[in-house]
Enzyme design. Sequence first.
Site, PDB file in Angstrom:
ATOM      1  N   GLU A 221       0.825  -1.219   0.000  1.00 25.42           N
ATOM      2  CA  GLU A 221       0.000   0.000   0.000  1.00 25.42           C
ATOM      3  C   GLU A 221       0.857   1.266   0.000  1.00 25.42           C
ATOM      4  O   GLU A 221       0.544   2.226  -0.691  1.00 25.42           O
ATOM      5  CB  GLU A 221      -0.942   0.029   1.211  1.00 25.42           C
ATOM      6  CG  GLU A 221      -2.093  -0.960   1.155  1.00 25.42           C
ATOM      7  CD  GLU A 221      -3.173  -0.605   0.132  1.00 25.42           C
ATOM      8  OE1 GLU A 221      -3.073   0.448  -0.523  1.00 25.42           O
ATOM      9  OE2 GLU A 221      -4.124  -1.395  -0.027  1.00 25.42           O
TER      10      GLU A 221
ATOM     11  N   ASP B 169      -6.162   8.224  -0.539  1.00 21.96           N
ATOM     12  CA  ASP B 169      -5.793   7.219   0.458  1.00 21.96           C
ATOM     13  C   ASP B 169      -4.627   7.759   1.281  1.00 21.96           C
ATOM     14  O   ASP B 169      -3.688   8.316   0.719  1.00 21.96           O
ATOM     15  CB  ASP B 169      -5.392   5.913  -0.224  1.00 21.96           C
ATOM     16  CG  ASP B 169      -6.521   5.354  -1.081  1.00 21.96           C
ATOM     17  OD1 ASP B 169      -7.657   5.294  -0.594  1.00 21.96           O
ATOM     18  OD2 ASP B 169      -6.264   4.998  -2.247  1.00 21.96           O
TER      19      ASP B 169
HETATM   20  C1  LIG Z   1     -13.467   5.172  -3.989  1.00 22.02           C
HETATM   21  O1  LIG Z   1     -12.365   4.454  -4.496  1.00 22.02           O
HETATM   22  C2  LIG Z   1     -11.550   3.864  -3.496  1.00 22.02           C
HETATM   23  C3  LIG Z   1     -10.344   3.259  -4.175  1.00 22.02           C
HETATM   24  O2  LIG Z   1     -10.709   2.384  -5.203  1.00 22.02           O
HETATM   25  C4  LIG Z   1     -12.361   2.852  -2.713  1.00 22.02           C
HETATM   26  O3  LIG Z   1     -11.571   2.286  -1.689  1.00 22.02           O
HETATM   27  C5  LIG Z   1     -13.571   3.521  -2.104  1.00 22.02           C
HETATM   28  O4  LIG Z   1     -14.357   2.555  -1.511  1.00 22.02           O
HETATM   29  C6  LIG Z   1     -14.371   4.279  -3.156  1.00 22.02           C
HETATM   30  N1  LIG Z   1     -15.380   5.078  -2.491  1.00 22.02           N
HETATM   31  C7  LIG Z   1     -16.658   5.046  -2.851  1.00 22.02           C
HETATM   32  C8  LIG Z   1     -17.551   5.957  -2.079  1.00 22.02           C
HETATM   33  O5  LIG Z   1     -17.062   4.304  -3.738  1.00 22.02           O
END
Ligand SMILES: *[C@@H]1O[C@H](CO)[C@@H](O)[C@H](O)[C@H]1NC(C)=O
Length: 141
Positions: free
Chosen positions: A51, A69
């Site tokens: 990560e 992230d």
């Molecule tokens: C947005 O993308 C991230 C990385 O792929 C993911 O972890 C996250 O769940 C997503 N958020 C939503 C609200 O879909």
Amino acid sequence: MKLLVALVLSVALISSASAKVYTKCEFARIMYDSGYPMEHLPDWVCLAIHESALNSNVVGGPNTNGSFDWGIFQINDGYWCKVGYVGNDCNMDCNKLVDDDLTDDIACSKIVYARHGFTAWNAWKSKCQGSLDAYQVTECF
Ligand SMILES: *[C@@H]1O[C@H](CO)[C@@H](O)[C@H](O)[C@H]1NC(C)=O
């Protein structure tokens, strides 16, 4: 010359303060001391290597949905932390996840793990699940 040395030194200090890269064993010991069981340490080590490369200061993204992230566990700001103020399910400011202190990162990782296990992390699913031979930590203890 003196000024240049001082300048170079202070830049070096600033960048080292904002780029803490843990060794595998440092990280494994901190995780163990934080209450994670020994048998899960290879999973955590593998996950954090893939990560963040064990760099506690990494901000990753933007993801395709616009989220970012944060930190050594690359914790997503869509659900777990808020940028610039305390919020979401870890009830913290994401900026706290990119300092050199892993205490709050680990506290948040426990909340994520309690809800989803390791499958919360894409890197764990693609790189670690079922293939942990290279991430053993016995030499760290
Ligand atoms: C947005 O993308 C991230 C990385 O792929 C993911 O972890 C996250 O769940 C997503 N958020 C939503 C609200 O879909």
